[in-house]
Design a protein around this motif. Structure first.
Motif, short mmCIF file in Angstrom:
data_model
loop_
_atom_site.label_atom_id
_atom_site.label_comp_id
_atom_site.label_asym_id
_atom_site.label_seq_id
_atom_site.Cartn_x
_atom_site.Cartn_y
_atom_site.Cartn_z
N ILE A 61 -4.25 3.52 -7.12
CA ILE A 61 -3.43 3.54 -5.91
C ILE A 61 -3.74 2.28 -5.13
CG2 ILE A 61 -2.81 4.80 -3.83
CD1 ILE A 61 -2.19 6.26 -6.44
N GLY A 62 -2.73 1.44 -4.93
CA GLY A 62 -2.90 0.16 -4.27
C GLY A 62 -2.81 0.26 -2.77
N PRO A 63 -2.98 -0.87 -2.07
CA PRO A 63 -3.01 -0.88 -0.61
C PRO A 63 -1.76 -0.34 0.05
CG PRO A 63 -3.81 -2.97 -1.50
CD PRO A 63 -3.23 -2.20 -2.65
N ASN A 64 -0.61 -0.50 -0.59
CA ASN A 64 0.64 -0.03 0.00
C ASN A 64 1.07 1.32 -0.55
OD1 ASN A 64 0.95 -2.42 1.54
ND2 ASN A 64 1.73 -3.49 -0.27
N GLY A 65 0.15 1.99 -1.24
CA GLY A 65 0.46 3.30 -1.80
C GLY A 65 1.10 3.25 -3.17
N GLN A 66 1.29 2.04 -3.71
CA GLN A 66 1.90 1.94 -5.03
C GLN A 66 0.94 2.49 -6.09
OE1 GLN A 66 0.83 -0.59 -3.19
NE2 GLN A 66 0.13 -2.34 -4.40
N ALA A 67 1.50 3.21 -7.06
CA ALA A 67 0.68 3.84 -8.10
C ALA A 67 0.92 3.18 -9.45
CB ALA A 67 1.01 5.33 -8.18
N ASP A 68 -0.17 2.91 -10.15
CA ASP A 68 -0.13 2.42 -11.52
C ASP A 68 -1.06 3.28 -12.35
OD1 ASP A 68 1.51 -0.19 -11.60
OD2 ASP A 68 0.17 -0.55 -9.91
N GLN A 69 -0.83 3.29 -13.64
CA GLN A 69 -1.69 4.07 -14.51
C GLN A 69 -1.87 3.35 -15.84
OE1 GLN A 69 0.05 7.88 -15.56
NE2 GLN A 69 2.10 7.08 -15.28
N GLY A 70 -2.79 3.86 -16.64
CA GLY A 70 -3.03 3.24 -17.93
C GLY A 70 -4.21 3.88 -18.63
N LYS A 71 -4.76 3.15 -19.61
CA LYS A 71 -5.89 3.61 -20.39
C LYS A 71 -7.05 2.62 -20.25
CE LYS A 71 -2.99 5.90 -23.85
NZ LYS A 71 -2.63 5.97 -25.30
N PHE A 72 -8.28 3.16 -20.37
CA PHE A 72 -9.43 2.27 -20.29
C PHE A 72 -10.41 2.57 -21.43
CE2 PHE A 72 -11.10 5.98 -18.12
CZ PHE A 72 -12.44 6.01 -18.48
N TYR A 73 -11.20 1.54 -21.78
CA TYR A 73 -12.20 1.62 -22.83
C TYR A 73 -13.43 0.84 -22.37
CZ TYR A 73 -7.84 2.57 -25.34
OH TYR A 73 -6.61 3.07 -25.71
N ILE A 74 -14.60 1.44 -22.47
CA ILE A 74 -15.84 0.79 -22.06
C ILE A 74 -16.87 0.96 -23.17
CG2 ILE A 74 -17.83 0.96 -20.49
CD1 ILE A 74 -15.85 1.71 -18.26
N ALA A 75 -17.55 -0.14 -23.51
CA ALA A 75 -18.66 -0.10 -24.46
C ALA A 75 -19.75 -1.01 -23.92
CB ALA A 75 -18.22 -0.55 -25.85
N LYS A 76 -20.88 -0.42 -23.60
CA LYS A 76 -21.97 -1.19 -23.02
C LYS A 76 -22.83 -1.82 -24.12
CE LYS A 76 -24.10 1.07 -19.76
NZ LYS A 76 -24.70 2.20 -19.04
N PRO A 77 -23.42 -3.00 -23.82
CA PRO A 77 -23.34 -3.67 -22.52
C PRO A 77 -22.14 -4.60 -22.39
CG PRO A 77 -24.89 -4.82 -23.94
CD PRO A 77 -24.38 -3.63 -24.73
N GLY A 78 -21.51 -4.54 -21.24
CA GLY A 78 -20.61 -5.59 -20.81
C GLY A 78 -19.18 -5.59 -21.28
N ARG A 79 -18.79 -4.68 -22.19
CA ARG A 79 -17.45 -4.74 -22.75
C ARG A 79 -16.54 -3.68 -22.12
NH1 ARG A 79 -18.63 -4.05 -28.87
NH2 ARG A 79 -20.26 -2.71 -27.96
N MET A 80 -15.30 -4.08 -21.88
CA MET A 80 -14.37 -3.22 -21.15
C MET A 80 -12.94 -3.66 -21.44
SD MET A 80 -13.93 -2.96 -17.04
CE MET A 80 -13.32 -4.65 -17.09
N ARG A 81 -12.03 -2.71 -21.45
CA ARG A 81 -10.60 -3.00 -21.58
C ARG A 81 -9.83 -2.02 -20.71
NH1 ARG A 81 -7.62 -5.42 -25.92
NH2 ARG A 81 -5.40 -4.82 -25.91
N PHE A 82 -9.04 -2.53 -19.78
CA PHE A 82 -8.15 -1.71 -18.95
C PHE A 82 -6.71 -2.15 -19.22
CE2 PHE A 82 -11.83 -0.19 -16.88
CZ PHE A 82 -11.47 0.89 -16.09
N GLU A 83 -5.93 -1.25 -19.77
CA GLU A 83 -4.53 -1.53 -20.07
C GLU A 83 -3.64 -0.77 -19.10
OE1 GLU A 83 -3.84 -0.30 -24.04
OE2 GLU A 83 -4.83 -2.06 -24.93
N TYR A 84 -2.78 -1.50 -18.41
CA TYR A 84 -1.82 -0.87 -17.51
C TYR A 84 -0.55 -0.51 -18.27
CZ TYR A 84 -4.65 -2.23 -13.50
OH TYR A 84 -5.67 -2.35 -12.60
N ALA A 85 0.00 0.65 -17.96
CA ALA A 85 1.26 1.07 -18.57
C ALA A 85 2.41 0.25 -17.97
CB ALA A 85 1.50 2.56 -18.33
#
Length: 209
Positions: A61-85
């Motif tokens: 939820i952004g500052p103006n109320g706009q909504a986005d969604q998606g999928k995320f993947y995390i593998a430690k240490p340090g790795r991450m992926r956030f994909e927006y739909a």
């Protein structure tokens, strides 16, 4: 044209310096850690350290109320992926040392050293929040434990808030307050721990199915 907001942590990437390890003082509270604070930070640290991989869905939820969604993947240490739909064109990837923010609509890719971002709060392999100078406060509410942090040492107040569900202690959401005082919240959904993830997950490849 709609302005697409990157992942909440990415709002601070360019300006956030590396965090120094030193005794914690809560400037906003005017006192050092209490025994309860230390115990709760130890619990949160142990929980974060127990996470090796994590995946799921997110709603932003952004500052103006706009909504986005998606999928995320995390593998430690340090790795991450956030994909927006779609229609959000943003892809955020950390390969363990560098954070990349790609905007397919603008055909741009920005990159930042992971060590100079707040992402270390959840992506480090070994975390001891009692020794992190950016931690500025702890709040306890019905079913929640909230840890507030700041993005640089010159701030007296926190601008990153992590919310954990209690008593099981699960990371549920975070909120980032930017330099203009605008907040962006990311809530996690359908979280799975311990899944195997190929190395290609954390590259700037095409979107995962």
């Amino acid at each position: 044209m709609r302005k697409f907001i990157p992942l909440a942590f990415a709002l601070l990437l360019a300006a956030a310096p590396a965090f120094a390890a030193q005794p914690v003082l809560f400037p906003s509270l005017g006192h050092k850690l209490t025994d309860q604070d230390k115990a709760d930070l130890d619990r949160v640290s142990a929980y974060l350290n127990s996470i090796k991989t994590m995946q799921g869905a997110f709603i932003q939820i952004g500052p103006n109320g706009q909504a986005d969604q998606g999928k995320f993947y995390i593998a430690k240490p340090g790795r991450m992926r956030f994909e927006y739909a779609p229609p959000n064109p943003v892809l955020l990837v950390s390969d363990g040392s560098t954070v990349f923010v790609r905007n397919s609509q603008l055909n741009t890719t920005d990159h930042y050293p992971l060590s100079q971002t707040p992402l270390e709060l959840i992506l480090s392999n070994t975390i001891d929040l009692k020794k992190r100078a950016e931690i500025v406060g702890i709040d306890r509410g019905p079913g929640t434990l909230t840890v507030s942090a700041r993005s640089n040492s010159s701030r007296a107040q926190g601008n990153i808030t992590l919310v954990f569900a209690t008593p099981t202690l699960e990371l549920r959401q975070w909120t980032v307050l930017d330099a203009q005082g605008l907040s962006t919240t990311v809530a996690l959904r359908n979280v799975q721990l311990g899944a195997d993830m190929p190395a290609s997950t954390f590259t700037l490849a095409s979107r995962k199915p």
